[in-house]
Design an enzyme around this catalytic site. Sequence first.
Site, short mmCIF file in Angstrom:
data_model
loop_
_atom_site.label_atom_id
_atom_site.label_comp_id
_atom_site.label_asym_id
_atom_site.label_seq_id
_atom_site.Cartn_x
_atom_site.Cartn_y
_atom_site.Cartn_z
N SER A 143 0.80 -1.23 0.00
CA SER A 143 0.00 0.00 0.00
C SER A 143 0.84 1.28 0.00
O SER A 143 2.03 1.28 0.31
CB SER A 143 -0.99 0.06 1.17
OG SER A 143 -1.85 -1.05 1.15
N ASP A 199 -4.01 1.90 -2.35
CA ASP A 199 -3.44 3.18 -2.78
C ASP A 199 -4.50 4.26 -2.61
O ASP A 199 -5.40 4.43 -3.45
CB ASP A 199 -2.99 3.09 -4.25
CG ASP A 199 -2.02 1.93 -4.48
OD1 ASP A 199 -1.42 1.45 -3.51
OD2 ASP A 199 -1.87 1.51 -5.64
N SER A 230 -2.17 -3.82 -3.15
CA SER A 230 -1.69 -2.55 -2.60
C SER A 230 -2.86 -1.59 -2.46
O SER A 230 -3.53 -1.27 -3.45
CB SER A 230 -0.63 -1.94 -3.54
OG SER A 230 -0.15 -0.71 -3.04
#
Length: 381
Positions: free
Chosen positions: A251, A291, A289
């Site tokens: 992330s 984001d 991830s």
Amino acid sequence: MSHAPHLRTPSGKERARALGIPFAGEPGPYNAITDVPGVAVGYATLIKGEAVRTGVTAILPRGREGVGSPCAAGFYSLNGNGELTGTHWIEETGSLALPVGITDTHGVGLVHRGLIDWIGANYPALAEKWLLPVVGETWSGYLNDINGPHIQPLHAAHALDAAARGPIEEGSVGGGTGMNCYQYKGGSGTASRVVAYGPHQYTVGAFVQANFGVRTELTIAGVHLGDALRDDNPMSSVRAADAPLPGGSGSVIVVVATDAPLLPAQCKAMARRVSIGLGRTGTSGGHFSGDVFLAFSTANEGALRSDFPDGPPGPDEFDTLRFIPWGRIDPFYAATVQAVEEAVLNSLTANEDMVGRDGHRSPALPRDQVRKLLAARSAAE
């Protein structure tokens, strides 16, 4: 003006510009989010024994004296495998009135509690209403015992009490302590850009907690270096839950600040442009991830309040917002992209090797090798 803050952090660690990386745009005096007037950043860093590599970052949009005073704000999620609390209220009102905390994934609730406790102790009248703190996270489980009771509410208070203006540290500090970026040691990074607007000058600053990216994707100054930097990648062979740890998981939280007068929708549009700045460093935004990006404007102080009403409205009880015309917004988008790109590379450059839980090692970006690769590319051109 000395350019030393552009080249090194307060503790003397190299920043990306020290590698000779060319960057577009004009940075502010500290090349940091704290170049935006009023913005303060503080850290609580926890490094203990072999397994604790974590911490808390606090960002105060208007400093201690401005807690509770709303800023126009907007957020954007490029990929939702992450957490940023308080975003429903930001979406509803277009405003951000409280400090922002950033930590590791399993510390969100404790930092949330810590922000509430700190506001209650320091601003009791504000806490008598309701508090919806904004807390973001990235996953520190490769280096850090993420399930242990290490982050506590008091660490959020320590980060808030440490918040200051001026040059700020980068790399393995605060919430970025246990993080990795492009399978190198990553963490906290910042940068800024000055935008001329007629006779006015405004600043756009970015702060990243960088914990994303596959090694082979890494791109610096438009030069794809990932294939040349494949060596020394211990994260590529790690397993989690009896499966290989997916490359690029972890992330990234990005906070963008500006003193330019913007509408909430314009802040949201700037938050979307964070994706382009990250993309310039090579990432394709992987599924594992989270984001998530936040942007706010410190202009128009006094507007966008949600105070409890007392009696009928007065004849002139209206909010007024001054804002950059939409047709003039592009330079602020460009500044956002430029600052985010450099902030990511600062988080990588201002770092050293780190060993954490179970002997897991995260190597530092090989700065000398990067210098040589970029110099060779420049000579070839």
